[in-house]
Design a protein around this motif. Structure first.
Motif, PDB file in Angstrom:
ATOM      1  N   ALA A   1      16.655 -67.474   6.875  1.00 26.75           N
ATOM      2  CA  ALA A   1      17.069 -68.583   6.017  1.00 26.75           C
ATOM      3  C   ALA A   1      18.373 -68.251   5.299  1.00 26.75           C
ATOM      4  O   ALA A   1      19.270 -69.101   5.184  1.00 26.75           O
ATOM      5  CB  ALA A   1      15.976 -68.900   5.006  1.00 26.75           C
ATOM      6  N   SER A   2      18.506 -67.010   4.858  1.00 24.87           N
ATOM      7  CA  SER A   2      19.738 -66.595   4.179  1.00 24.87           C
ATOM      8  C   SER A   2      20.919 -66.672   5.141  1.00 24.87           C
ATOM      9  O   SER A   2      22.003 -67.159   4.790  1.00 24.87           O
ATOM     10  CB  SER A   2      19.575 -65.175   3.648  1.00 24.87           C
ATOM     11  N   SER A   3      20.687 -66.209   6.358  1.00 22.28           N
ATOM     12  CA  SER A   3      21.739 -66.261   7.373  1.00 22.28           C
ATOM     13  C   SER A   3      22.110 -67.714   7.683  1.00 22.28           C
ATOM     14  O   SER A   3      23.299 -68.049   7.800  1.00 22.28           O
ATOM     15  CB  SER A   3      21.259 -65.545   8.634  1.00 22.28           C
ATOM     16  N   ASN A   4      21.104 -68.563   7.799  1.00 18.31           N
ATOM     17  CA  ASN A   4      21.362 -69.977   8.082  1.00 18.31           C
ATOM     18  C   ASN A   4      22.106 -70.657   6.930  1.00 18.31           C
ATOM     19  O   ASN A   4      22.963 -71.514   7.153  1.00 18.31           O
ATOM     20  CB  ASN A   4      20.051 -70.714   8.363  1.00 18.31           C
ATOM     21  N   ARG A   5      21.781 -70.256   5.698  1.00 13.50           N
ATOM     22  CA  ARG A   5      22.500 -70.813   4.544  1.00 13.50           C
ATOM     23  C   ARG A   5      23.977 -70.422   4.578  1.00 13.50           C
ATOM     24  O   ARG A   5      24.862 -71.243   4.307  1.00 13.50           O
ATOM     25  CB  ARG A   5      21.865 -70.331   3.234  1.00 13.50           C
ATOM     26  N   LYS A   6      24.243 -69.168   4.934  1.00 12.20           N
ATOM     27  CA  LYS A   6      25.640 -68.712   5.020  1.00 12.20           C
ATOM     28  C   LYS A   6      26.389 -69.485   6.100  1.00 12.20           C
ATOM     29  O   LYS A   6      27.529 -69.910   5.883  1.00 12.20           O
ATOM     30  CB  LYS A   6      25.694 -67.213   5.318  1.00 12.20           C
ATOM     31  N   GLU A   7      25.738 -69.657   7.251  1.00  6.35           N
ATOM     32  CA  GLU A   7      26.384 -70.413   8.329  1.00  6.35           C
ATOM     33  C   GLU A   7      26.625 -71.863   7.906  1.00  6.35           C
ATOM     34  O   GLU A   7      27.691 -72.434   8.184  1.00  6.35           O
ATOM     35  CB  GLU A   7      25.509 -70.396   9.588  1.00  6.35           C
ATOM     36  N   ALA A   8      25.645 -72.441   7.202  1.00  8.03           N
ATOM     37  CA  ALA A   8      25.794 -73.822   6.745  1.00  8.03           C
ATOM     38  C   ALA A   8      26.943 -73.923   5.740  1.00  8.03           C
ATOM     39  O   ALA A   8      27.747 -74.880   5.781  1.00  8.03           O
ATOM     40  CB  ALA A   8      24.496 -74.314   6.122  1.00  8.03           C
ATOM     41  N   ASP A   9      27.046 -72.951   4.846  1.00  7.70           N
ATOM     42  CA  ASP A   9      28.146 -72.957   3.882  1.00  7.70           C
ATOM     43  C   ASP A   9      29.494 -72.835   4.593  1.00  7.70           C
ATOM     44  O   ASP A   9      30.466 -73.527   4.241  1.00  7.70           O
ATOM     45  CB  ASP A   9      27.977 -71.806   2.875  1.00  7.70           C
TER      46      ASP A   9
END
Length: 107
Positions: A87-95
């Motif tokens: 989820a943290s990785s996905n948040r970074k990619e989304a940002d």
């Protein structure tokens, strides 16, 4: 004090033989009572041993159950940690994508 056996009868005193028989009867009754108590105590001990064996079997069963649940909990904690990392990785990619999208719109 010596007992004159001739006077025992008319004085109402038991003879030494009668006293020994009476004492023997009392001892026999006491021994019978003690044997009954001993049998009951042995039966109680046997019952307690059976209860202990049953309790130990249940304890072992529950210990195995707790080990299984502990292993499941550890697997779930690992899965949660993996999901948090994802989820943290996905948040970074989304940002990053939002930033790129913001740059593309600004042009």
């Amino acid at each position: 004090m010596p007992i004159d056996e001739d006077t025992c009868g008319w004085l109402g005193l038991p003879s030494p033989l009668e006293m020994y028989r009476q004492h023997c009867g009392l001892l026999e009754n006491e021994i019978q009572e003690l044997n009954l108590q001993l049998r009951k105590a042995r039966a109680d001990i046997f019952g307690l041993i059976a209860m202990l064996t049953e309790a130990q079997a249940k304890k072992d069963e529950f210990a195995g159950y707790l080990r299984q649940r502990g292993a499941e909990a550890a697997a779930m904690r690992k899965q949660i940690a993996d999901l948090e990392i994802s989820a943290s990785s996905n948040r970074k990619e989304a940002d990053e994508l939002r930033q790129r999208l913001g740059l593309v719109r600004a042009r």
